[in-house]
Design a protein around this motif. Structure first.
Motif, mmCIF file in Angstrom:
data_model
loop_
_atom_site.group_PDB
_atom_site.id
_atom_site.type_symbol
_atom_site.label_atom_id
_atom_site.label_comp_id
_atom_site.label_asym_id
_atom_site.label_seq_id
_atom_site.Cartn_x
_atom_site.Cartn_y
_atom_site.Cartn_z
ATOM 1 N N GLN A 826 -9.775 -51.876 -84.666
ATOM 2 C CA GLN A 826 -10.728 -51.965 -83.571
ATOM 3 C C GLN A 826 -11.556 -50.688 -83.453
ATOM 4 O OE1 GLN A 826 -8.014 -52.888 -80.340
ATOM 5 N NE2 GLN A 826 -8.640 -55.021 -80.364
ATOM 6 N N GLN A 827 -10.914 -49.541 -83.573
ATOM 7 C CA GLN A 827 -11.630 -48.271 -83.428
ATOM 8 C C GLN A 827 -12.627 -48.068 -84.561
ATOM 9 O OE1 GLN A 827 -8.220 -45.769 -83.285
ATOM 10 N NE2 GLN A 827 -7.992 -45.895 -81.060
ATOM 11 N N ASN A 829 -14.090 -50.479 -86.369
ATOM 12 C CA ASN A 829 -15.174 -51.441 -86.213
ATOM 13 C C ASN A 829 -16.178 -51.004 -85.156
ATOM 14 O OD1 ASN A 829 -14.073 -53.093 -88.168
ATOM 15 N ND2 ASN A 829 -13.043 -54.446 -86.714
#
Length: 862
Positions: A826-827, A829
């Motif tokens: 997530q980080q 992306n």
């Protein structure tokens, strides 16, 4: 002449080396081009700037946060100059201020900012705020970020470029300067706290996957060790007969013995003590079963008279108590005494609305059985008579129970109730005792023939093994029921503790809830897998029993009867084998290849037998093995092609379709499709032909068959990346660490199974041969000759696998398999490299600590 010949050979050798090097360089160059290796993109300034930014942020992880006091200063700027300059905010003396030069201009113009009266050496940021209020970072000229640092006297002079904003001509925008002065002590950032939570999840994810995989891999490693398995062989007839009995035992275990396990689970749902909710049946009945089994085995093994111990007295009391419950419990319900979690039998309604004489007959049989057991306990000379009485009482009670179960919509005796448990326990005790009557000990009978003595001992051992198997399944079910009951109790207790907590997180409630969930999950696993476990146990028991029983019979068959029986057993075994692999093919298009491959292997072995029998011994030469191999290979390829066409495998592989599910015939309620039935017929033909050629006395390499099968399965599992397994398990169990645990466990079993088995293959054979020479059994040879040599490397492999699983869980997280990988994805992306740097740093620290910890453990234990 010799010199010229030597020189020619040397020249040819050098030429061959040169050509080999040239071909190797060309192949490598081709690979270099295929992989698109080029340095042109690395010289792109945009990519270099992006790389520098990513590395800078990754190496500047957002580990800590701190509270700040902010100070602001604003100045107005007009897009497009007019005769009137924009009005500037009024700043009192000594307050933070910013002056612009010029105060108007167009996009792309350079503005000089003179900032003053801020805190010395304080960090700050610049912002450009249009009229719509959507602030954006403003980077000074020569910088890539909006961050600034004020001078030693709180002043700063910087230049910025007017941004291009569509439709902003004539508007007045604002340039804002903010300083952030740290106050108080630093503390862990929210990113770090989340990373710590996820890295702990990752560690436990890898730990659970490794610990679950180790015992399974340990057991599999012995089956995948060639040096151990190549020694195992048996007559072909025994192997085929055992294989035929395998599904019979499986059905027996799943449908019959598995019910005892489900009974053990359900005991914890019935008959509780009022006020404290403790299930009496779940405690008393398993203990009674264990004691009854001990007494039954004692009756079958000891000489007459049987010595009665205190354990036998306890057994008598327990069994009689169970039978007395039949007489007492209906009247407790009639008197209005509720001793269960709900209605047990509704005996008052049953007595008034149904045939009360039938109920009393069941209770009478219960009482007779209980008294017979008690009599037999105290009077060894009457053991056979009491065994017969108990057996008949249990059978009659069971018959009436079955009649009412079929005739009534609700059974008068619920199989999940304490009374139902009493029936099954009493019947089990009766079967154990009646063995003494029907199968007496050879020393107490008129049997004198050694063969008949061995047969009786084998039969008694078979019955004892079956009783032990039932006890194991029943006790395992009782343990599962205990886990379900205690786990649910702890979960309820945890909820009550959380509700009663005044403030904050109740640590005790969290730990109690975690323990309750752990026990409940294990109990559910036992409950769901009871039929499978019972089927496996009974399958192996039926196979081993069939081999033991058939050994003497098959030895006596010589000549044509042996070949005919071999053909019959081969027909059944081949049909079962091909139907089994065809059933696997109905679950996936790619798995349809298994049936043609198995048929090709069987045909190759048959071809080898035919070639060996037809070729006269006088013309066998050194090339015999090569010719035989070629002949077998050709037959295997032809068989594969024929079966491939007959089963329509091409349409499944090319079209990605499963075989058509067209019913063909039904066996015992099981519908057999045309695809499975056709595969069974092919297997029957191949099996019958192979059995006829080999006969029942041919040596069957059972060990090598198990070895090759195990190795193939491990290779297939190891070839599938954990990432792919994670995707499949995420679809099955959902996003979270559970999917990661399943994926890593499956891959760890395959990897550790290979490493463990190869370590067994490299052991020193000296201790093994020495122990074998003393007459030790195979199990003793493994325990004392193999295990001591493999424990140290097994520990090293296990620690290394844990280290691999920690790093692998990062990748598993990218597909939703839990752990820190999901957060890291997530980080990345979101291009939040500073937050991603915290996760990368945590992974590096954990891997380093595990490396040193594993090195220390290996140093101490190895």
């Amino acid at each position: 002449m010799n010199n010229q010949s030597t020189s020619s050979r040397s020249l040819l050798r050098r030429l061959a080396i040169f050509l080999g090097i040239a071909i190797g360089v060309l192949v490598y160059a081709w690979g270099w081009q295929v992989t698109d290796i080029s340095l042109q993109e690395t010289q792109n300034p945009t990519r270099q700037a992006s790389l520098q930014r990513a590395l800078r942020e990754l190496l500047s992880p957002n580990i800590f946060d701190q509270d700040y006091d902010s100070a602001f200063a604003e100045a107005n700027f007009q897009i497009g100059c007019t005769d009137t300059e924009p009005e500037q905010p009024i700043v009192e003396g000594g307050q933070p201020s910013v002056r612009l030069s010029p105060v108007c201009g167009d996009a792309g113009d350079v503005i000089t900012l003179e900032i003053s009266n801020f805190a010395a050496d304080a960090p700050g940021v610049l912002r450009w705020i249009p009229e719509n209020g959507n602030a954006r970072p403003l980077a000074p000229v020569g910088s890539e970020t909006s961050d600034i640092v004020f001078g030693v006297v709180g002043t700063l002079r910087v230049e910025v470029v007017v941004p291009s904003i569509r439709g902003s001509a004539g508007q007045i925008h604002q340039i804002q300067v903010e300083s952030r002065v740290p106050t108080g002590s630093p503390y862990l950032s929210s990113t770090t706290r989340v990373v710590i939570e996820k890295i702990v999840e990752t560690i436990f994810l890898a730990l659970i996957a490794t610990t679950v995989a180790v015992p399974i891999s340990f057991a599999i490693s012995f089956l995948a060790a060639r040096n151990l398995m190549k020694q195992i062989s048996m007559p072909l007839g025994d192997a085929l007969f055992g294989f035929v009995m395998l599904p019979v035992g499986w059905v027996l275990g799943s449908l019959v013995v598995g019910e005892f396990g489900q009974l053990g689970v359900s005991l914890w749902k019935e008959l509780v003590i009022p006020g404290i909710e403790v299930p009496i049946a779940g405690i008393v009945v398993p203990i009674a079963v264990i004691i009854i089994y001990r007494f039954s085995v004692q009756v079958m093994r000891e000489d007459t008279p049987v010595n009665i111990s205190y354990g036998d007295y306890i057994s008598a009391i327990c069994v009689v108590a169970i039978w007395i419950a039949f007489l007492v419990m209906p009247w407790l319900s009639v008197l209005g005494i509720n001793i269960t979690g709900g209605e047990l039998l509704s005996d008052a309604q049953y007595a008034s609305q149904n045939d009360i004489s039938s109920l009393w007959f069941i209770l009478l049989m219960a009482g007779v059985g209980g008294l017979a057991v008690l009599w037999g306990m105290f009077d060894a000379s009457a053991r056979r008579l009491t065994s017969m009485i108990t057996f008949m009482a249990g059978i009659l009670g069971l018959v009436y129970f079955g009649m009412f179960f079929v005739q009534n919509s609700q059974s008068p005796v619920d199989v999940t109730s304490f009374v139902g448990a009493g029936f099954w326990v009493a019947l089990f005790a009766s079967l154990g005792l009646v063995v003494q009557f029907f199968i007496p000990h050879p020393e107490h009978s008129t049997i004198t023939s050694p063969d008949r003595v061995r047969s009786y001992r084998r039969l008694r051992s078979m019955v004892t093994g079956l009783l032990l198997l039932v006890v194991i399944v029943f006790i395992l079910g009782a343990i599962g029921g205990l886990m379900l009951w205690s786990g649910q109790g702890l979960i309820d207790l945890s909820k009550s503790l959380v509700e009663s907590a005044e403030s904050g997180t109740n640590v005790v409630a969290t730990l109690v809830g975690a323990l309750g969930n752990f026990l409940f999950t294990l109990g559910s696993l036992i409950d769901y897998g009871m039929a499978l476990f019972a089927g496996l146990l009974c399958g192996f028991w039926a196979t081993s029993t069939a081999i033991n029983v058939s050994a003497n019979v098959l030895k006596s068959l010589r000549g044509m009867p042996g070949y005919i029986l071999g053909g019959v057993l081969g027909l059944l075994s081949g049909a079962l084998l091909m139907m089994g692999v065809a059933f696997l093919g109905t679950t996936g298009a790619l798995l349809t290849l298994i049936a043609p491959l198995v048929a090709a292997v069987l045909a190759g072995q048959i071809a080898s037998q035919l070639y060996h029998r037809w070729l006269p011994a006088q013309i066998k030469t050194n090339g015999y093995v090569l010719v035989s191999t070629i002949f077998s290979l050709v037959v295997s390829i032809l068989t594969f092609a024929v079966v491939f066409n007959m089963l329509g495998t091409s349409s499944s592989i090319v079209g990605g379709r499963l075989p058509a599910d067209i019913p063909w015939f039904t066996v015992g309620g099981l519908v057999i499709s045309e695809y499975v039935g056709t595969a069974g017929m092919i297997g029957a033909v191949l099996g019958a032909l192979g059995g006829l050629l080999a006969g029942t006395h041919s040596t069957f390499p059972m060990g090598m068959v198990i070895y090759n099968t195990t190795r193939t399965i491990l290779n297939v599992l190891r070839a599938i990346e954990p990432l792919i397994m994670g995707i499949v398990f995420v679809i099955w169990v959902g996003i979270g660490p559970f999917a990661g645990v399943l994926a890593l466990t499956l891959h760890s079993i395959a990897a550790l199974g290979k490493l463990y088995s190869e370590q067994i293959e490299s052991i020193d054979e000296g201790p093994v041969e020495a122990i074998t020479a003393t007459g030790a059994t195979r199990l003793q040879m493994i325990i004392y000759g193999v295990v001591p040599q493999i424990i140290p490397p097994y520990i090293a492999f296990t620690m290394y696998r844990w280290d691999i699983n920690v790093r692998m869980s990062t990748i598993i997280g990218f597909v939703g398999g839990g752990g820190i990988g999901f957060l890291l994805q997530q980080q990345i992306n979101l291009l939040r490299y500073s937050e991603a740097g915290v996760a990368v740093l945590a992974i590096a620290i954990v891997v380093t600590v595990l490396d040193y910890a594993s090195a220390t453990i290996r140093e101490r234990l190895i």
